[in-house]
Motif scaffolding. Sequence first.
Motif, PDB file in Angstrom:
ATOM      1  N   UNK A 196      36.193  29.056 -12.511  1.00 13.40           N
ATOM      2  CA  UNK A 196      36.825  27.750 -12.635  1.00 13.40           C
ATOM      3  C   UNK A 196      35.861  26.598 -12.367  1.00 13.40           C
ATOM      4  N   UNK A 197      34.740  26.866 -11.696  1.00 15.39           N
ATOM      5  CA  UNK A 197      33.797  25.805 -11.372  1.00 15.39           C
ATOM      6  C   UNK A 197      32.677  25.695 -12.395  1.00 15.39           C
ATOM      7  N   UNK A 198      32.864  26.295 -13.575  1.00 17.69           N
ATOM      8  CA  UNK A 198      31.845  26.242 -14.635  1.00 17.69           C
ATOM      9  C   UNK A 198      32.431  25.493 -15.831  1.00 17.69           C
ATOM     10  N   UNK A 199      32.468  24.177 -15.779  1.00 16.42           N
ATOM     11  CA  UNK A 199      33.107  23.414 -16.855  1.00 16.42           C
ATOM     12  C   UNK A 199      32.383  23.538 -18.186  1.00 16.42           C
ATOM     13  N   UNK A 200      31.069  23.751 -18.167  1.00 20.90           N
ATOM     14  CA  UNK A 200      30.348  23.884 -19.434  1.00 20.90           C
ATOM     15  C   UNK A 200      30.785  25.126 -20.192  1.00 20.90           C
ATOM     16  N   UNK A 201      30.896  26.236 -19.476  1.00 23.48           N
ATOM     17  CA  UNK A 201      31.351  27.467 -20.124  1.00 23.48           C
ATOM     18  C   UNK A 201      32.778  27.302 -20.628  1.00 23.48           C
ATOM     19  N   UNK A 220      36.479  26.750 -25.099  1.00 23.41           N
ATOM     20  CA  UNK A 220      37.604  26.044 -25.705  1.00 23.41           C
ATOM     21  C   UNK A 220      37.310  25.681 -27.150  1.00 23.41           C
ATOM     22  N   UNK A 221      36.096  25.300 -27.437  1.00 25.80           N
ATOM     23  CA  UNK A 221      35.732  24.956 -28.821  1.00 25.80           C
ATOM     24  C   UNK A 221      35.822  26.167 -29.733  1.00 25.80           C
ATOM     25  N   UNK A 222      35.423  27.330 -29.227  1.00 22.26           N
ATOM     26  CA  UNK A 222      35.539  28.542 -30.033  1.00 22.26           C
ATOM     27  C   UNK A 222      37.002  28.922 -30.211  1.00 22.26           C
ATOM     28  N   UNK A 223      37.788  28.765 -29.143  1.00 18.93           N
ATOM     29  CA  UNK A 223      39.220  29.094 -29.227  1.00 18.93           C
ATOM     30  C   UNK A 223      39.914  28.220 -30.259  1.00 18.93           C
ATOM     31  N   UNK A 224      39.511  26.962 -30.328  1.00 19.93           N
ATOM     32  CA  UNK A 224      40.120  26.058 -31.315  1.00 19.93           C
ATOM     33  C   UNK A 224      39.892  26.582 -32.726  1.00 19.93           C
ATOM     34  N   UNK A 275      24.931  31.909 -20.894  1.00 23.20           N
ATOM     35  CA  UNK A 275      24.992  30.761 -19.976  1.00 23.20           C
ATOM     36  C   UNK A 275      25.611  31.189 -18.661  1.00 23.20           C
ATOM     37  N   UNK A 276      26.666  31.965 -18.758  1.00 21.38           N
ATOM     38  CA  UNK A 276      27.350  32.413 -17.545  1.00 21.38           C
ATOM     39  C   UNK A 276      26.429  33.265 -16.668  1.00 21.38           C
ATOM     40  N   UNK A 277      25.566  34.059 -17.319  1.00 24.74           N
ATOM     41  CA  UNK A 277      24.702  34.971 -16.561  1.00 24.74           C
ATOM     42  C   UNK A 277      23.325  34.382 -16.271  1.00 24.74           C
ATOM     43  N   UNK A 278      23.037  33.199 -16.779  1.00 23.73           N
ATOM     44  CA  UNK A 278      21.697  32.637 -16.635  1.00 23.73           C
ATOM     45  C   UNK A 278      21.426  32.199 -15.202  1.00 23.73           C
ATOM     46  N   UNK A 279      20.156  32.302 -14.833  1.00 21.49           N
ATOM     47  CA  UNK A 279      19.733  31.779 -13.543  1.00 21.49           C
ATOM     48  C   UNK A 279      19.640  30.266 -13.606  1.00 21.49           C
ATOM     49  N   UNK A 280      19.539  29.652 -12.490  1.00 19.98           N
ATOM     50  CA  UNK A 280      19.568  28.187 -12.423  1.00 19.98           C
ATOM     51  C   UNK A 280      18.459  27.566 -13.260  1.00 19.98           C
TER      52      UNK A 280
END
Length: 213
Positions: free
Chosen positions: A33-38, A43-47, A72-77
């Motif tokens: 929930x704290x990853x707004x970019x993902x 959401x764009x793909x879901x659309x 992106x979700x698995x990427x390091x900082x």
Amino acid sequence: MSAFADLSRGLILRTLAATVLSLACAAAFAAPPDDPDVARLNQRVIVIESNPDAAQYGAFERLRARQAIDAVRAARSRDRAWALRIADRRVETAEIVTRTQLAQREVDRLDRERSELLVEASRRDADRARAETERLRVQAQIQAEEAERLRLAADQEAQARAEAEGLLDNVAGQQAAKLRAARERDAELARKEAELMGEAPPKPAPKPKPKKK
């Protein structure tokens, strides 16, 4: 047989679209929930996938977009910014491909409708088209005749103007000759009168200098 194949293909595509949509929704809910970019990219793909008309297009591009989002979700900082840029670009590519293919499908549909309408119009309105063609031909002929008449009138007017100008020049020349003759007669009379009176004849008047053109 072709209709059955088309029906089967449609069922397979709808099933695949529903499966992909379910997986997309699950992935969206699984995102932190704290990853707004993902979440935004998901959401764009879901659309795209929620549109039944668009779900059958750009499947490969959407798959690559999903993979980039997972990266992106698995990427390091230190790698996140670059991974996010790639994911955004791939999601945008999926959107563009989907919109383009939808637009092309619409263009193809409109082309088919246009062809059908043209065939129908050609079948129904052949006589009217021939009548319109004949009307345009007659109108063009009338316009050509009118243009020829105007051209002849202009030629006649130009010729009349040239003749009038020539006549005026001739009259002016005759008047000038008469004026010179009258002056010469006056000079001759003055000379004879001076001789009779025993006076020196007057000097002839200087001829007027021709005007510079």
